[in-house]
Write a protein that holds these residues in place. Structure first.
Motif, PDB file in Angstrom:
ATOM      1  N   PHE A 138     -22.706  -3.702  40.192  1.00 29.72           N
ATOM      2  CA  PHE A 138     -21.957  -2.767  41.024  1.00 29.72           C
ATOM      3  C   PHE A 138     -22.870  -1.696  41.622  1.00 29.72           C
ATOM      4  CE2 PHE A 138     -18.181  -3.996  38.267  1.00 29.72           C
ATOM      5  CZ  PHE A 138     -17.649  -4.814  39.254  1.00 29.72           C
ATOM      6  N   THR A 139     -23.865  -1.248  40.878  1.00 28.27           N
ATOM      7  CA  THR A 139     -24.812  -0.267  41.413  1.00 28.27           C
ATOM      8  C   THR A 139     -25.580  -0.855  42.582  1.00 28.27           C
ATOM      9  OG1 THR A 139     -25.047   0.819  39.257  1.00 28.27           O
ATOM     10  CG2 THR A 139     -26.783   1.204  40.858  1.00 28.27           C
ATOM     11  N   SER A 140     -25.957  -2.120  42.466  1.00 32.27           N
ATOM     12  CA  SER A 140     -26.675  -2.787  43.553  1.00 32.27           C
ATOM     13  C   SER A 140     -25.791  -2.923  44.791  1.00 32.27           C
ATOM     14  CB  SER A 140     -27.161  -4.168  43.094  1.00 32.27           C
ATOM     15  OG  SER A 140     -27.790  -4.867  44.143  1.00 32.27           O
ATOM     16  N   ILE A 141     -24.548  -3.329  44.609  1.00 33.06           N
ATOM     17  CA  ILE A 141     -23.617  -3.479  45.739  1.00 33.06           C
ATOM     18  C   ILE A 141     -23.416  -2.139  46.449  1.00 33.06           C
ATOM     19  CG2 ILE A 141     -21.212  -3.951  46.347  1.00 33.06           C
ATOM     20  CD1 ILE A 141     -21.204  -6.025  44.083  1.00 33.06           C
ATOM     21  N   VAL A 312      -9.328  -5.355  19.517  1.00 38.40           N
ATOM     22  CA  VAL A 312      -9.800  -6.255  20.568  1.00 38.40           C
ATOM     23  C   VAL A 312      -8.907  -6.177  21.807  1.00 38.40           C
ATOM     24  CG1 VAL A 312      -9.978  -8.698  21.164  1.00 38.40           C
ATOM     25  CG2 VAL A 312     -10.989  -7.857  19.038  1.00 38.40           C
ATOM     26  N   LEU A 313      -7.607  -6.081  21.629  1.00 38.30           N
ATOM     27  CA  LEU A 313      -6.670  -6.147  22.751  1.00 38.30           C
ATOM     28  C   LEU A 313      -6.895  -5.033  23.776  1.00 38.30           C
ATOM     29  CD1 LEU A 313      -4.245  -7.492  24.070  1.00 38.30           C
ATOM     30  CD2 LEU A 313      -2.758  -6.073  22.617  1.00 38.30           C
ATOM     31  N   PRO A 314      -6.938  -3.757  23.387  1.00 36.85           N
ATOM     32  CA  PRO A 314      -7.177  -2.713  24.398  1.00 36.85           C
ATOM     33  C   PRO A 314      -8.509  -2.882  25.124  1.00 36.85           C
ATOM     34  CG  PRO A 314      -6.343  -1.744  22.371  1.00 36.85           C
ATOM     35  CD  PRO A 314      -6.671  -3.168  22.058  1.00 36.85           C
ATOM     36  N   LEU A 315      -9.538  -3.312  24.416  1.00 41.01           N
ATOM     37  CA  LEU A 315     -10.844  -3.481  25.042  1.00 41.01           C
ATOM     38  C   LEU A 315     -10.823  -4.606  26.065  1.00 41.01           C
ATOM     39  CD1 LEU A 315     -13.802  -2.643  25.160  1.00 41.01           C
ATOM     40  CD2 LEU A 315     -14.264  -4.183  23.244  1.00 41.01           C
ATOM     41  N   MET A 316     -10.149  -5.710  25.767  1.00 41.55           N
ATOM     42  CA  MET A 316     -10.052  -6.814  26.711  1.00 41.55           C
ATOM     43  C   MET A 316      -9.321  -6.385  27.979  1.00 41.55           C
ATOM     44  SD  MET A 316      -9.220 -10.089  24.246  1.00 41.55           S
ATOM     45  CE  MET A 316      -8.793 -11.083  25.664  1.00 41.55           C
ATOM     46  N   LEU A 317      -8.230  -5.656  27.826  1.00 41.03           N
ATOM     47  CA  LEU A 317      -7.477  -5.204  28.995  1.00 41.03           C
ATOM     48  C   LEU A 317      -8.297  -4.221  29.829  1.00 41.03           C
ATOM     49  CD1 LEU A 317      -3.954  -4.662  27.377  1.00 41.03           C
ATOM     50  CD2 LEU A 317      -4.723  -6.591  28.767  1.00 41.03           C
ATOM     51  N   PHE A 318      -8.975  -3.296  29.164  1.00 34.85           N
ATOM     52  CA  PHE A 318      -9.769  -2.298  29.871  1.00 34.85           C
ATOM     53  C   PHE A 318     -10.928  -2.955  30.609  1.00 34.85           C
ATOM     54  CE2 PHE A 318     -13.004   1.016  30.277  1.00 34.85           C
ATOM     55  CZ  PHE A 318     -12.251   2.080  30.759  1.00 34.85           C
ATOM     56  N   HIS A 319     -11.518  -3.977  29.995  1.00 30.07           N
ATOM     57  CA  HIS A 319     -12.662  -4.651  30.609  1.00 30.07           C
ATOM     58  C   HIS A 319     -12.279  -5.252  31.956  1.00 30.07           C
ATOM     59  CE1 HIS A 319     -16.423  -6.945  30.771  1.00 30.07           C
ATOM     60  NE2 HIS A 319     -15.694  -7.962  31.168  1.00 30.07           N
ATOM     61  N   GLN A 320     -11.156  -5.975  32.005  1.00 33.07           N
ATOM     62  CA  GLN A 320     -10.747  -6.580  33.266  1.00 33.07           C
ATOM     63  C   GLN A 320     -10.362  -5.517  34.283  1.00 33.07           C
ATOM     64  OE1 GLN A 320     -11.069  -9.534  34.330  1.00 33.07           O
ATOM     65  NE2 GLN A 320     -10.027  -9.223  36.282  1.00 33.07           N
ATOM     66  N   MET A 321      -9.713  -4.450  33.833  1.00 32.57           N
ATOM     67  CA  MET A 321      -9.318  -3.382  34.742  1.00 32.57           C
ATOM     68  C   MET A 321     -10.538  -2.723  35.372  1.00 32.57           C
ATOM     69  SD  MET A 321      -7.099   0.046  33.877  1.00 32.57           S
ATOM     70  CE  MET A 321      -5.759  -0.914  33.180  1.00 32.57           C
ATOM     71  N   GLN A 322     -11.556  -2.449  34.565  1.00 29.23           N
ATOM     72  CA  GLN A 322     -12.737  -1.768  35.086  1.00 29.23           C
ATOM     73  C   GLN A 322     -13.474  -2.639  36.101  1.00 29.23           C
ATOM     74  OE1 GLN A 322     -15.110  -0.964  31.608  1.00 29.23           O
ATOM     75  NE2 GLN A 322     -16.022  -2.985  31.542  1.00 29.23           N
ATOM     76  N   LEU A 323     -13.498  -3.967  35.881  1.00 32.31           N
ATOM     77  CA  LEU A 323     -14.149  -4.859  36.829  1.00 32.31           C
ATOM     78  C   LEU A 323     -13.441  -4.842  38.180  1.00 32.31           C
ATOM     79  CD1 LEU A 323     -14.996  -8.003  34.654  1.00 32.31           C
ATOM     80  CD2 LEU A 323     -16.529  -6.172  35.358  1.00 32.31           C
ATOM     81  N   MET A 324     -12.131  -4.894  38.173  1.00 29.17           N
ATOM     82  CA  MET A 324     -11.369  -4.928  39.413  1.00 29.17           C
ATOM     83  C   MET A 324     -11.486  -3.611  40.175  1.00 29.17           C
ATOM     84  SD  MET A 324      -8.005  -6.916  37.926  1.00 29.17           S
ATOM     85  CE  MET A 324      -7.127  -6.920  39.490  1.00 29.17           C
ATOM     86  N   VAL A 325     -11.372  -2.497  39.464  1.00 33.00           N
ATOM     87  CA  VAL A 325     -11.423  -1.189  40.119  1.00 33.00           C
ATOM     88  C   VAL A 325     -12.829  -0.887  40.624  1.00 33.00           C
ATOM     89  CG1 VAL A 325     -11.166   1.294  39.751  1.00 33.00           C
ATOM     90  CG2 VAL A 325      -9.471  -0.283  38.819  1.00 33.00           C
ATOM     91  N   CYS A 326     -13.831  -1.151  39.794  1.00 26.70           N
ATOM     92  CA  CYS A 326     -15.209  -0.842  40.194  1.00 26.70           C
ATOM     93  C   CYS A 326     -15.687  -1.734  41.327  1.00 26.70           C
ATOM     94  CB  CYS A 326     -16.145  -0.958  38.988  1.00 26.70           C
ATOM     95  SG  CYS A 326     -15.937   0.376  37.781  1.00 26.70           S
ATOM     96  N   ALA A 327     -15.162  -2.944  41.439  1.00 24.49           N
ATOM     97  CA  ALA A 327     -15.519  -3.801  42.566  1.00 24.49           C
ATOM     98  C   ALA A 327     -15.072  -3.163  43.881  1.00 24.49           C
ATOM     99  CB  ALA A 327     -14.891  -5.178  42.398  1.00 24.49           C
ATOM    100  N   VAL A 328     -13.874  -2.602  43.888  1.00 22.35           N
ATOM    101  CA  VAL A 328     -13.369  -1.935  45.089  1.00 22.35           C
ATOM    102  C   VAL A 328     -14.213  -0.696  45.409  1.00 22.35           C
ATOM    103  CG1 VAL A 328     -11.392  -0.721  46.080  1.00 22.35           C
ATOM    104  CG2 VAL A 328     -11.031  -2.787  44.722  1.00 22.35           C
ATOM    105  N   ILE A 329     -14.521   0.101  44.378  1.00 24.63           N
ATOM    106  CA  ILE A 329     -15.303   1.315  44.593  1.00 24.63           C
ATOM    107  C   ILE A 329     -16.713   0.978  45.082  1.00 24.63           C
ATOM    108  CG2 ILE A 329     -16.353   3.294  43.424  1.00 24.63           C
ATOM    109  CD1 ILE A 329     -13.925   3.404  41.624  1.00 24.63           C
ATOM    110  N   ALA A 330     -17.317  -0.055  44.506  1.00 30.37           N
ATOM    111  CA  ALA A 330     -18.677  -0.428  44.904  1.00 30.37           C
ATOM    112  C   ALA A 330     -18.733  -0.827  46.377  1.00 30.37           C
ATOM    113  CB  ALA A 330     -19.185  -1.568  44.024  1.00 30.37           C
ATOM    114  N   LYS A 331     -17.742  -1.582  46.834  1.00 32.43           N
ATOM    115  CA  LYS A 331     -17.721  -1.965  48.240  1.00 32.43           C
ATOM    116  C   LYS A 331     -17.541  -0.745  49.147  1.00 32.43           C
ATOM    117  CE  LYS A 331     -15.970  -6.642  47.388  1.00 32.43           C
ATOM    118  NZ  LYS A 331     -14.842  -7.591  47.585  1.00 32.43           N
ATOM    119  N   ARG A 332     -16.739   0.192  48.713  1.00 33.70           N
ATOM    120  CA  ARG A 332     -16.543   1.407  49.504  1.00 33.70           C
ATOM    121  C   ARG A 332     -17.825   2.235  49.543  1.00 33.70           C
ATOM    122  NH1 ARG A 332     -11.942   6.124  48.525  1.00 33.70           N
ATOM    123  NH2 ARG A 332     -12.671   7.511  50.192  1.00 33.70           N
TER     124      ARG A 332
END
Length: 355
Positions: A138-141, A312-332
């Motif tokens: 994400f930093t590279s993008i 494990v459950l909260p971490l799994m949910l947070f992991h996918q959420m952070q990937l989706m949100v940070c992908a949008v922010i990185a492109k912006r």
């Protein structure tokens, strides 16, 4: 503090994930594999002798993971990043100070929003180290300071081997094993000792790790899937998942969305107040706002034992959420960076004509 963009850029193949999801797929394929593993544990949980075999294999997988973490950590990259100590301290403060404080503040959500068990998992995710690969990607993008992101993620992972179990023992207490001799021995034998062994053997294993990087990546992911299966199987056998309703899961997702938004805001504007440039702020935001699923799942299996499912459950949910949100922010950020760089180049018709 100056940016490290002038440093030699490491080869992308050394740090970037090789496999990318298809453009039409809105979710990371590995997350789909994790979800499938959870479904398998729900339908066919390991019981009796099978549970003992799965538990022993999971213990060995955790030790192997941390051995590989130690063997892969590049001393050169760590030394190159030491001169940017202010940036790395800022990321560590976000990961192991601000995150835990927000996690403690979330205790006010118990029992009205989160159950005590889900809150323990929520607090544990706040104690896990940052990611490496996704922070770099994400930093590279976003046109940020990639060498700083590499070092910050590596330092966070290294610090997490000691700080995450220590903070879990202090803040979560009995559900994470506390400071009992047995729990400390498990931490040393399953986490610290394999990591140190990997560091000591790095000079001998460097060539092998380089030649078989893709294969070892599958070993990493397969080991984590085994840890997830073992943890969720234990939860199914004990019937703890009957305590988690759809409404509770929705509440957990809402709490995690607020947590992620808070950390993205604090890391970005906090870095600005500390005087960091744009490239460094991008590295700080992406390394300081995310949590590592690869490091957190094995640690949860060691610290929580049979109760690891709720961690494990909260971490799994947070992991996918952070990937989706940070992908949008990185492109912006990438578009913003391109706009900011544009005035530095004169249009072609304004370029000086050679005499």
């Amino acid at each position: 503090m100056g940016s490290a963009r002038s440093d030699p850029m490491p080869r992308a193949s050394e740090h970037m994930p090789r496999l990318k999801p298809p453009s039409w797929l809105p979710i990371d394929p590995y997350i789909l594999a994790l979800i499938g593993t959870v479904a398998l544990a729900a339908l066919l949980p390991a019981r009796g002798p099978a549970a003992e075999v799965a538990g022993g294999a999971s213990t060995g997988a955790v030790a192997l993971l941390f051995f590989l973490y130690g063997a892969r950590l590049s001393t050169r990259e760590a030394m190159d990043g030491l001169r940017h100590w202010r940036l790395h301290l800022t990321v560590l403060a976000c990961t192991f100070a601000v995150f835990p404080l927000l996690g403690l503040a979330a205790h006010g959500l118990v029992p009205y929003v989160l159950t005590p068990q889900l809150y323990s998992g929520f607090l544990f995710l706040c104690l896990v180290p940052s990611t490496i690969q996704s922070s770099i990607a994400f930093t590279s993008i976003a046109r940020g300071n990639v060498p700083a992101a590499i070092c910050a993620g590596s330092f966070s992972s290294l610090a997490g081997i000691l700080l995450t179990p220590l903070l879990a023992a202090l803040l979560i207490g009995g559900s994470a094993g506390g400071f009992s001799p047995d729990s400390l021995l498990r931490i040393v034998l399953q986490l610290l000792a394999p990591f140190v062994a990997g560091r000591l053997l790095r000079s001998r294993l460097g060539g092998f790790l380089t030649r078989h990087k893709q294969l070892l990546g599958y070993v990493d992911r397969g080991s984590i899937l085994l840890v997830v299966y073992t943890a969720f199987s234990a939860g199914m056998v004990q019937g703890i998942w009957h305590q988690v309703s759809a409404a509770r899961l929705g509440a957990l997702l809402g709490a995690e969305a607020v947590l992620l938004a808070a950390m993205l805001t604090v890391s970005w504007y906090g870095a600005k107040r500390l005087g960091f440039g744009r490239a460094d702020r991008i590295a700080i935001q992406f390394a300081g706002s995310k949590k590592s699923l690869a490091a957190g799942l094995p640690m949860a299996s060691v610290l929580f034992g049979s109760q690891a499912g709720f961690a494990v459950l909260p971490l799994m949910l947070f992991h996918q959420m952070q990937l989706m949100v940070c992908a949008v922010i990185a492109k912006r950020r990438s578009r913003d960076g391109a706009t900011a760089d544009a005035p530095e180049r004169a249009p072609a018709d304004e370029q000086p004509v050679p005499a």
